[in-house]
Scaffold this motif. Structure first.
Motif, PDB file in Angstrom:
ATOM      1  N   LEU A  17      12.161   0.018   1.148  1.00  0.00           N
ATOM      2  CA  LEU A  17      10.741  -0.311   1.262  1.00  0.00           C
ATOM      3  C   LEU A  17      10.097  -0.488  -0.112  1.00  0.00           C
ATOM      4  O   LEU A  17       9.266  -1.388  -0.305  1.00  0.00           O
ATOM      5  CB  LEU A  17      10.012   0.757   2.065  1.00  0.00           C
ATOM      6  N   LEU A  18      10.474   0.342  -1.068  1.00  0.00           N
ATOM      7  CA  LEU A  18       9.948   0.196  -2.426  1.00  0.00           C
ATOM      8  C   LEU A  18      10.374  -1.144  -3.021  1.00  0.00           C
ATOM      9  O   LEU A  18       9.561  -1.847  -3.632  1.00  0.00           O
ATOM     10  CB  LEU A  18      10.436   1.344  -3.315  1.00  0.00           C
ATOM     11  N   ALA A  19      11.634  -1.509  -2.840  1.00  0.00           N
ATOM     12  CA  ALA A  19      12.135  -2.777  -3.377  1.00  0.00           C
ATOM     13  C   ALA A  19      11.410  -3.957  -2.740  1.00  0.00           C
ATOM     14  O   ALA A  19      11.022  -4.902  -3.442  1.00  0.00           O
ATOM     15  CB  ALA A  19      13.645  -2.881  -3.144  1.00  0.00           C
ATOM     16  N   GLU A  20      11.220  -3.903  -1.421  1.00  0.00           N
ATOM     17  CA  GLU A  20      10.519  -4.988  -0.725  1.00  0.00           C
ATOM     18  C   GLU A  20       9.095  -5.175  -1.241  1.00  0.00           C
ATOM     19  O   GLU A  20       8.567  -6.280  -1.248  1.00  0.00           O
ATOM     20  CB  GLU A  20      10.462  -4.706   0.779  1.00  0.00           C
ATOM     21  N   ARG A  21       8.478  -4.075  -1.681  1.00  0.00           N
ATOM     22  CA  ARG A  21       7.084  -4.132  -2.118  1.00  0.00           C
ATOM     23  C   ARG A  21       6.935  -4.209  -3.634  1.00  0.00           C
ATOM     24  O   ARG A  21       5.828  -4.267  -4.147  1.00  0.00           O
ATOM     25  CB  ARG A  21       6.327  -2.909  -1.573  1.00  0.00           C
ATOM     26  N   GLY A  22       8.056  -4.174  -4.349  1.00  0.00           N
ATOM     27  CA  GLY A  22       8.008  -4.238  -5.805  1.00  0.00           C
ATOM     28  C   GLY A  22       7.315  -3.033  -6.409  1.00  0.00           C
ATOM     29  O   GLY A  22       6.630  -3.152  -7.427  1.00  0.00           O
ATOM     30  N   MET A  23       7.492  -1.870  -5.798  1.00  0.00           N
ATOM     31  CA  MET A  23       6.827  -0.651  -6.252  1.00  0.00           C
ATOM     32  C   MET A  23       7.860   0.340  -6.782  1.00  0.00           C
ATOM     33  O   MET A  23       8.981   0.406  -6.275  1.00  0.00           O
ATOM     34  CB  MET A  23       6.058  -0.017  -5.083  1.00  0.00           C
ATOM     35  N   THR A  24       7.476   1.089  -7.796  1.00  0.00           N
ATOM     36  CA  THR A  24       8.364   2.115  -8.333  1.00  0.00           C
ATOM     37  C   THR A  24       8.117   3.454  -7.634  1.00  0.00           C
ATOM     38  O   THR A  24       7.056   3.673  -7.035  1.00  0.00           O
ATOM     39  CB  THR A  24       8.143   2.317  -9.841  1.00  0.00           C
ATOM     40  N   LEU A  25       9.104   4.318  -7.749  1.00  0.00           N
ATOM     41  CA  LEU A  25       8.967   5.657  -7.194  1.00  0.00           C
ATOM     42  C   LEU A  25       7.838   6.412  -7.901  1.00  0.00           C
ATOM     43  O   LEU A  25       7.076   7.140  -7.266  1.00  0.00           O
ATOM     44  CB  LEU A  25      10.296   6.416  -7.344  1.00  0.00           C
ATOM     45  N   ALA A  26       7.701   6.185  -9.201  1.00  0.00           N
ATOM     46  CA  ALA A  26       6.638   6.843  -9.964  1.00  0.00           C
ATOM     47  C   ALA A  26       5.254   6.403  -9.473  1.00  0.00           C
ATOM     48  O   ALA A  26       4.345   7.236  -9.330  1.00  0.00           O
ATOM     49  CB  ALA A  26       6.789   6.537 -11.449  1.00  0.00           C
ATOM     50  N   ARG A  27       5.098   5.117  -9.201  1.00  0.00           N
ATOM     51  CA  ARG A  27       3.802   4.625  -8.703  1.00  0.00           C
ATOM     52  C   ARG A  27       3.504   5.181  -7.316  1.00  0.00           C
ATOM     53  O   ARG A  27       2.373   5.571  -7.029  1.00  0.00           O
ATOM     54  CB  ARG A  27       3.801   3.083  -8.672  1.00  0.00           C
ATOM     55  N   LEU A  28       4.524   5.238  -6.459  1.00  0.00           N
ATOM     56  CA  LEU A  28       4.329   5.808  -5.135  1.00  0.00           C
ATOM     57  C   LEU A  28       3.932   7.275  -5.246  1.00  0.00           C
ATOM     58  O   LEU A  28       3.036   7.730  -4.528  1.00  0.00           O
ATOM     59  CB  LEU A  28       5.591   5.657  -4.283  1.00  0.00           C
ATOM     60  N   ALA A  29       4.562   8.010  -6.151  1.00  0.00           N
ATOM     61  CA  ALA A  29       4.227   9.421  -6.347  1.00  0.00           C
ATOM     62  C   ALA A  29       2.753   9.572  -6.734  1.00  0.00           C
ATOM     63  O   ALA A  29       2.071  10.468  -6.233  1.00  0.00           O
ATOM     64  CB  ALA A  29       5.131  10.036  -7.415  1.00  0.00           C
ATOM     65  N   GLU A  30       2.268   8.695  -7.601  1.00  0.00           N
ATOM     66  CA  GLU A  30       0.852   8.722  -7.987  1.00  0.00           C
ATOM     67  C   GLU A  30      -0.053   8.480  -6.785  1.00  0.00           C
ATOM     68  O   GLU A  30      -1.042   9.187  -6.590  1.00  0.00           O
ATOM     69  CB  GLU A  30       0.559   7.640  -9.037  1.00  0.00           C
ATOM     70  N   LEU A  31       0.280   7.481  -5.993  1.00  0.00           N
ATOM     71  CA  LEU A  31      -0.541   7.124  -4.843  1.00  0.00           C
ATOM     72  C   LEU A  31      -0.553   8.210  -3.762  1.00  0.00           C
ATOM     73  O   LEU A  31      -1.570   8.446  -3.115  1.00  0.00           O
ATOM     74  CB  LEU A  31      -0.049   5.810  -4.215  1.00  0.00           C
ATOM     75  N   VAL A  32       0.591   8.863  -3.585  1.00  0.00           N
ATOM     76  CA  VAL A  32       0.746   9.853  -2.521  1.00  0.00           C
ATOM     77  C   VAL A  32       0.282  11.240  -2.961  1.00  0.00           C
ATOM     78  O   VAL A  32      -0.165  12.034  -2.140  1.00  0.00           O
ATOM     79  CB  VAL A  32       2.215   9.873  -2.036  1.00  0.00           C
ATOM     80  N   GLY A  33       0.404  11.516  -4.255  1.00  0.00           N
ATOM     81  CA  GLY A  33       0.010  12.827  -4.749  1.00  0.00           C
ATOM     82  C   GLY A  33       1.103  13.868  -4.650  1.00  0.00           C
ATOM     83  O   GLY A  33       0.837  15.057  -4.462  1.00  0.00           O
ATOM     84  N   VAL A  34       2.353  13.422  -4.756  1.00  0.00           N
ATOM     85  CA  VAL A  34       3.496  14.338  -4.796  1.00  0.00           C
ATOM     86  C   VAL A  34       4.322  14.000  -6.029  1.00  0.00           C
ATOM     87  O   VAL A  34       4.116  12.954  -6.651  1.00  0.00           O
ATOM     88  CB  VAL A  34       4.369  14.258  -3.519  1.00  0.00           C
ATOM     89  N   THR A  35       5.259  14.864  -6.354  1.00  0.00           N
ATOM     90  CA  THR A  35       6.066  14.630  -7.550  1.00  0.00           C
ATOM     91  C   THR A  35       7.150  13.595  -7.282  1.00  0.00           C
ATOM     92  O   THR A  35       7.582  13.397  -6.143  1.00  0.00           O
ATOM     93  CB  THR A  35       6.740  15.926  -8.040  1.00  0.00           C
ATOM     94  N   VAL A  36       7.587  12.954  -8.358  1.00  0.00           N
ATOM     95  CA  VAL A  36       8.700  12.015  -8.273  1.00  0.00           C
ATOM     96  C   VAL A  36       9.947  12.743  -7.764  1.00  0.00           C
ATOM     97  O   VAL A  36      10.716  12.181  -6.982  1.00  0.00           O
ATOM     98  CB  VAL A  36       8.966  11.351  -9.644  1.00  0.00           C
ATOM     99  N   VAL A  37      10.122  13.985  -8.182  1.00  0.00           N
ATOM    100  CA  VAL A  37      11.285  14.766  -7.746  1.00  0.00           C
ATOM    101  C   VAL A  37      11.284  14.931  -6.224  1.00  0.00           C
ATOM    102  O   VAL A  37      12.316  14.741  -5.569  1.00  0.00           O
ATOM    103  CB  VAL A  37      11.321  16.149  -8.448  1.00  0.00           C
ATOM    104  N   ASN A  38      10.131  15.255  -5.649  1.00  0.00           N
ATOM    105  CA  ASN A  38      10.062  15.412  -4.195  1.00  0.00           C
ATOM    106  C   ASN A  38      10.352  14.093  -3.479  1.00  0.00           C
ATOM    107  O   ASN A  38      11.056  14.085  -2.456  1.00  0.00           O
ATOM    108  CB  ASN A  38       8.703  15.958  -3.767  1.00  0.00           C
ATOM    109  N   LEU A  39       9.835  13.001  -3.985  1.00  0.00           N
ATOM    110  CA  LEU A  39      10.130  11.709  -3.368  1.00  0.00           C
ATOM    111  C   LEU A  39      11.594  11.336  -3.545  1.00  0.00           C
ATOM    112  O   LEU A  39      12.203  10.735  -2.659  1.00  0.00           O
ATOM    113  CB  LEU A  39       9.243  10.617  -3.958  1.00  0.00           C
TER     114      LEU A  39
END
Length: 79
Positions: A17-39
């Motif tokens: 899903l991240l690849a399809e949307r061109g989003m990084t795990l770090a950016r998703l972590a920012e948007l969601v409010g959780v750590t990159v490690v948890n994601l």
């Protein structure tokens, strides 16, 4: 109680899903409010649980449903 042979049957499609949307795990972590490690734990199918609030936030950020994110793999043949 779930059977032991059901462990590991839920697969997280976060990478796809991240690849399809061109989003990084770090950016998703920012948007969601959780750590990159948890994601990362979730992404690598090592998570044992996920809070509904986190699941909802991920789905909102990725514009998807829980069924797009999590899939159940078929049972392996016992023979």
């Amino acid at each position: 109680m779930p059977a032991d042979d059901d462990d590991g049957r839920v697969h997280c499609r976060l990478d796809e899903l991240l690849a399809e949307r061109g989003m990084t795990l770090a950016r998703l972590a920012e948007l969601v409010g959780v750590t990159v490690v948890n994601l990362s734990v979730l992404k690598n199918d090592r998570a044992r649980a996920i809070r509904f609030s986190t699941l909802t936030a991920i789905c909102d950020a990725l514009d998807c449903t829980p069924g797009d994110l999590l899939v159940v793999t078929p049972r392996s043949d016992p023979s």
